[in-house]
Design an enzyme around this catalytic site. Structure first.
Site, PDB file in Angstrom:
ATOM      1  N   GLY A  10      30.821  19.194   9.362  1.00 33.38           N
ATOM      2  CA  GLY A  10      29.413  19.005   9.708  1.00 33.38           C
ATOM      3  C   GLY A  10      28.543  18.555   8.543  1.00 33.38           C
TER       4      GLY A  10
ATOM      5  CG  ASP B  73      33.169  22.084  14.735  1.00 30.49           C
ATOM      6  OD1 ASP B  73      32.150  21.377  14.745  1.00 30.49           O
ATOM      7  OD2 ASP B  73      34.082  21.957  13.905  1.00 30.49           O
TER       8      ASP B  73
ATOM      9  CB  SER C 215      30.045  11.115  11.867  1.00 28.52           C
ATOM     10  OG  SER C 215      30.795   9.973  11.535  1.00 28.52           O
TER      11      SER C 215
ATOM     12  CG  ASP D 234      29.632  18.703  15.902  1.00 27.45           C
ATOM     13  OD1 ASP D 234      29.155  17.864  15.136  1.00 27.45           O
ATOM     14  OD2 ASP D 234      30.719  19.266  15.702  1.00 27.45           O
TER      15      ASP D 234
ATOM     16  CG  ASP E  89      34.184  14.299  13.461  1.00 28.53           C
ATOM     17  OD1 ASP E  89      34.851  13.686  14.308  1.00 28.53           O
ATOM     18  OD2 ASP E  89      33.738  13.776  12.433  1.00 28.53           O
TER      19      ASP E  89
ATOM     20  NE  ARG F  54      30.630   8.264   4.841  1.00 33.91           N
ATOM     21  CZ  ARG F  54      30.212   7.102   5.340  1.00 33.91           C
ATOM     22  NH1 ARG F  54      29.962   6.083   4.535  1.00 33.91           N
ATOM     23  NH2 ARG F  54      30.036   6.953   6.641  1.00 33.91           N
TER      24      ARG F  54
ATOM     25  CG  ASN G  59      32.450   6.252  10.273  1.00 35.98           C
ATOM     26  OD1 ASN G  59      32.322   5.038  10.136  1.00 35.98           O
ATOM     27  ND2 ASN G  59      32.662   7.068   9.252  1.00 35.98           N
TER      28      ASN G  59
HETATM   29  P1  B16 Z   1      30.900  10.206   8.072  1.00 39.93           P
HETATM   30  P2  B16 Z   1      30.092  16.080  12.988  1.00 39.93           P
HETATM   31  C1  B16 Z   1      30.693  15.289  10.508  1.00 39.93           C
HETATM   32  O1  B16 Z   1      30.728  15.063  11.888  1.00 39.93           O
HETATM   33  C2  B16 Z   1      32.047  15.800  10.017  1.00 39.93           C
HETATM   34  O2  B16 Z   1      32.305  17.097  10.550  1.00 39.93           O
HETATM   35  C3  B16 Z   1      32.012  15.900   8.514  1.00 39.93           C
HETATM   36  O3  B16 Z   1      33.269  16.344   8.035  1.00 39.93           O
HETATM   37  C4  B16 Z   1      31.681  14.517   7.919  1.00 39.93           C
HETATM   38  O4  B16 Z   1      31.602  14.584   6.500  1.00 39.93           O
HETATM   39  C5  B16 Z   1      30.344  14.062   8.494  1.00 39.93           C
HETATM   40  O5  B16 Z   1      30.419  14.027   9.907  1.00 39.93           O
HETATM   41  C6  B16 Z   1      29.941  12.689   7.987  1.00 39.93           C
HETATM   42  O6  B16 Z   1      30.867  11.759   8.495  1.00 39.93           O
HETATM   43  O7  B16 Z   1      31.481  10.140   6.677  1.00 39.93           O
HETATM   44  O8  B16 Z   1      31.783   9.597   9.131  1.00 39.93           O
HETATM   45  O9  B16 Z   1      29.496   9.680   8.123  1.00 39.93           O
HETATM   46  O10 B16 Z   1      30.934  17.336  12.957  1.00 39.93           O
HETATM   47  O11 B16 Z   1      28.644  16.313  12.593  1.00 39.93           O
HETATM   48  O12 B16 Z   1      30.245  15.291  14.259  1.00 39.93           O
HETATM   49 MG    MG Z   2      31.651  19.363  13.875  1.00 39.14          MG
END
Ligand code: B16
Ligand code: MG
Length: 214
Positions: free
Chosen positions: A47, A172, A118, A10, A12, A50, A120
């Protein structure tokens, strides 16, 4: 542990910590529609995709009903600000412990992938100069269902050319451990997820992976 050939990370909350940026950007969006938002609600977004995050925030929304277009505009507004914060990230935002552990795991023969909700993820990896540490990237751009659905990790395994049971996932978030377990993978927890009963192993620190995967 012998059959494990690949490790899916993962992003974030495991490799980088962008919680504070998510918080600030969602807070700005919530304020713009007079909606209560705090760190406790932000923790529930870990996790989660959006649009699903937006729906959680809108549980406290008391204004007139929002159309799908309006919701998408709110999510876009949050993402634009979030990406501005991401631009402040540098390679110093990844610890030497993380870099050394990833390098050593690869030297030991493990294939490594990212498995992030994400959209991003690739942008973040570029910012912190970590793209080349991974053999594959599965992220929010190649899935239709977000964690706790296993899709993002099943794709990660596929990108590595491995079967799910040959992969471990480092997570996490509870939703991420659920995704790993439901996908037939080993669930390795760090941070918040170490309190979750479905986790197979718990890490105190990232380099504990070297004790787990010899
Ligand atoms: P984005 P992970 C997740 O990343 C974040 O933990 C979560 O808070 C966020 O809403 C999600 O990505 C989508 O992110 O808006 O940048 O597409 O923990 O799966 O790496
Ligand atoms: Mg995470």
């Amino acid at each position: 542990m012998k059959k494990i050939k690949g490790i899916i990370f993962d992003l974030d909350g495991v490799i980088v910590f962008t919680d504070k940026f998510h918080y600030l950007a969602w807070k700005d969006m919530a304020d713009s529609i007079n909606t209560y938002f705090d760190e406790t609600i932000n923790n529930r977004l870990r996790g989660v995709s959006r649009m699903a995050s937006l729906e959680i925030i809108l549980e406290k929304y008391k204004g007139k009903p929002l159309s799908q277009e309006e919701k998408e505009a709110l999510a876009e507004k949050k993402n634009t600000l979030y990406r501005e914060y991401l631009k402040t990230m540098t390679p110093n935002d990844v610890t030497q412990e993380v870099r050394d552990t990833l390098t050593e795991l690869r030297r030991r023969g493990y294939k490594l992938s990212i498995g992030s909700s994400s959209k991003n993820a690739k942008f973040i990896l570029e910012r912190v100069d970590l793209t080349s540490y991974f053999d594959a990237i599965s992220d929010g751009t190649n899935i239709t269902k977000s964690k706790p659905d296993p899709e993002v990790f099943l794709k990660g395994a596929e990108f590595l050319g491995l079967r799910p049971e040959e992969c471990a996932v480092v997570e996490d978030a509870y939703a991420g451990i659920d995704a790993a377990k439901d996908g037939g993978m080993l669930g390795v927890a760090i941070g918040d997820a170490t309190n979750y009963r479905r986790s197979d192993y718990c890490l105190t620190t990232f380099s504990d992976l070297l004790k787990l995967f010899k």
